[in-house]
Design a protein around this motif. Sequence first.
Motif, PDB file in Angstrom:
ATOM      1  N   GLY A  36      49.924  29.601  50.790  1.00  0.00           N
ATOM      2  CA  GLY A  36      49.271  28.366  50.355  1.00  0.00           C
ATOM      3  C   GLY A  36      47.828  28.600  49.959  1.00  0.00           C
ATOM      4  N   ALA A  37      47.111  29.425  50.740  1.00  0.00           N
ATOM      5  CA  ALA A  37      45.718  29.733  50.410  1.00  0.00           C
ATOM      6  C   ALA A  37      45.628  30.522  49.118  1.00  0.00           C
ATOM      7  CB  ALA A  37      45.073  30.506  51.557  1.00  0.00           C
ATOM      8  N   ALA A  38      46.592  31.443  48.892  1.00  0.00           N
ATOM      9  CA  ALA A  38      46.581  32.232  47.655  1.00  0.00           C
ATOM     10  C   ALA A  38      46.818  31.337  46.443  1.00  0.00           C
ATOM     11  CB  ALA A  38      47.649  33.321  47.729  1.00  0.00           C
ATOM     12  N   ALA A  39      47.731  30.355  46.574  1.00  0.00           N
ATOM     13  CA  ALA A  39      47.965  29.432  45.467  1.00  0.00           C
ATOM     14  C   ALA A  39      46.732  28.584  45.190  1.00  0.00           C
ATOM     15  CB  ALA A  39      49.162  28.539  45.794  1.00  0.00           C
ATOM     16  N   THR A  40      46.069  28.112  46.230  1.00  0.00           N
ATOM     17  CA  THR A  40      44.843  27.325  46.056  1.00  0.00           C
ATOM     18  C   THR A  40      43.760  28.164  45.408  1.00  0.00           C
ATOM     19  OG1 THR A  40      45.395  26.018  48.013  1.00  0.00           O
ATOM     20  CG2 THR A  40      43.110  25.965  47.260  1.00  0.00           C
ATOM     21  N   LEU A  41      43.650  29.409  45.837  1.00  0.00           N
ATOM     22  CA  LEU A  41      42.636  30.317  45.282  1.00  0.00           C
ATOM     23  C   LEU A  41      42.908  30.610  43.813  1.00  0.00           C
ATOM     24  CD1 LEU A  41      40.144  32.052  45.989  1.00  0.00           C
ATOM     25  CD2 LEU A  41      41.725  33.904  46.591  1.00  0.00           C
ATOM     26  N   ALA A  42      44.185  30.773  43.462  1.00  0.00           N
ATOM     27  CA  ALA A  42      44.519  31.071  42.068  1.00  0.00           C
ATOM     28  C   ALA A  42      44.205  29.894  41.150  1.00  0.00           C
ATOM     29  CB  ALA A  42      45.990  31.442  41.950  1.00  0.00           C
ATOM     30  N   ALA A  48      36.089  33.718  42.438  1.00  0.00           N
ATOM     31  CA  ALA A  48      35.220  34.628  43.191  1.00  0.00           C
ATOM     32  C   ALA A  48      34.453  33.886  44.279  1.00  0.00           C
ATOM     33  CB  ALA A  48      34.264  35.335  42.241  1.00  0.00           C
ATOM     34  N   ALA A  49      33.970  32.682  43.974  1.00  0.00           N
ATOM     35  CA  ALA A  49      33.213  31.921  44.967  1.00  0.00           C
ATOM     36  C   ALA A  49      34.114  31.356  46.051  1.00  0.00           C
ATOM     37  CB  ALA A  49      32.453  30.794  44.278  1.00  0.00           C
ATOM     38  N   ALA A  50      35.365  31.025  45.702  1.00  0.00           N
ATOM     39  CA  ALA A  50      36.285  30.424  46.671  1.00  0.00           C
ATOM     40  C   ALA A  50      36.961  31.451  47.565  1.00  0.00           C
ATOM     41  CB  ALA A  50      37.343  29.613  45.932  1.00  0.00           C
ATOM     42  N   ALA A  51      36.918  32.720  47.177  1.00  0.00           N
ATOM     43  CA  ALA A  51      37.589  33.760  47.954  1.00  0.00           C
ATOM     44  C   ALA A  51      36.856  34.001  49.271  1.00  0.00           C
ATOM     45  CB  ALA A  51      37.652  35.054  47.154  1.00  0.00           C
TER      46      ALA A  51
END
Length: 289
Positions: A36-42, A48-51
Motif C-alpha cells: 500500500g505504501a509503495a502504491a501511494t509513493l508511486a 523523492a520527497a515522499a520516500a
Amino acid sequence: MVLWQAIALAGGLSMVGAPIVYGLAPLGASVPESLGAAATLALAENTAAAAPPELRAWHIFALCAGVLLAGHLLLTLARTYFRVLGARRRHRQLVDLLSTPLTNTRDEADTQVIEHQTPLAYCLPGRTHASSVTVLSRGLLETLSAPELEAVVAHEQTHLRQRHHLLTMAFEAWYRALPWLPTNRYGREAVLELTEMLADDGALRHCSPETLLRSLALSSVEAPQQPEAPIGESRDCSDGPGTPAALITGARLQRLLAPPAPLGPLATSSTLLASAALLGVPTGLLLLS
C-alpha cells in the motif's frame, strides 16, 4: 512427482519473493502495508520527497530485480506454451493427412498409423483426452505382437490421460528461463523419467513386465535418435517405445526388471508433508517478515 513440483514452485516463489520483500521492507512492517505504501509513493507528485529516509537505492534495485524476474518467468512460460501449441497443431495436421486410423484398441482416444518402417510410437495431446491422438508407425505394427502392441498403446495413452505434457512443459519452461540453475536441470530430467515410469505403470495394468520390456526392446533396436523438436514436444510424450535403447536404461529399466515395493503410508505422508512445508514455510516467512 509432487515433491519435484513443490521444489520448483518453492524455488520460484523464493527467488521472486525474497528481493521484492527486501525492497519493500523500508515501506512498512508487513507485506500488505508495504505494498500500500509503495502504491501511494508511486502516485505521489514528488516521489523523492515522499520516500522514507530508510529507502535506499539497493532496495529499489532489489524490488525491480524481483519484478523483472517474475516477468521473465511468466513470459518464458507463455512463450513455451504458445510455441508448443503451434507446433502441436501443425504436427496434428500432418498426422491427419498422412495416417490412417487403427480401430482395434481399447482406448477411446484416436490411434493413427503412419506408413514408415522405423518402429515408432508417440502421442499428441489435445485439449481433452478424446481429442488426443496416439501415432504408431507401420514398422512398429510389423515388429510387435498383439500383446506388445497393446503395451505400447497403453503406455502412450497413459501419458495422455494423466496430462504429462503439462508437467514436462512447465519444467522445460522453468529450465529455459534459468538454465544456469542446477536444480532446474535435475528437476527437468527427473520429471521426464518419472512421467515415463508412470506411463509404464499404466501399461502394466494391461500387460506383464516381461511383455512391456520386450516391446521396449523390439521397438528400440533400429530406432534412430529423434531429431530436435520444438520445446515440450521432443520428450514429453514420445520417448517410450520408438526411442533409442539408451534412453530406457537406468532407474526405469531397473524398476521394470525388479519392481520395488510401493511406498507405505508413512513414506507417502512424509513426502506430502515435506512438499507442503517447501511451499508453505518459505512463503509464510516472506509474508511475515
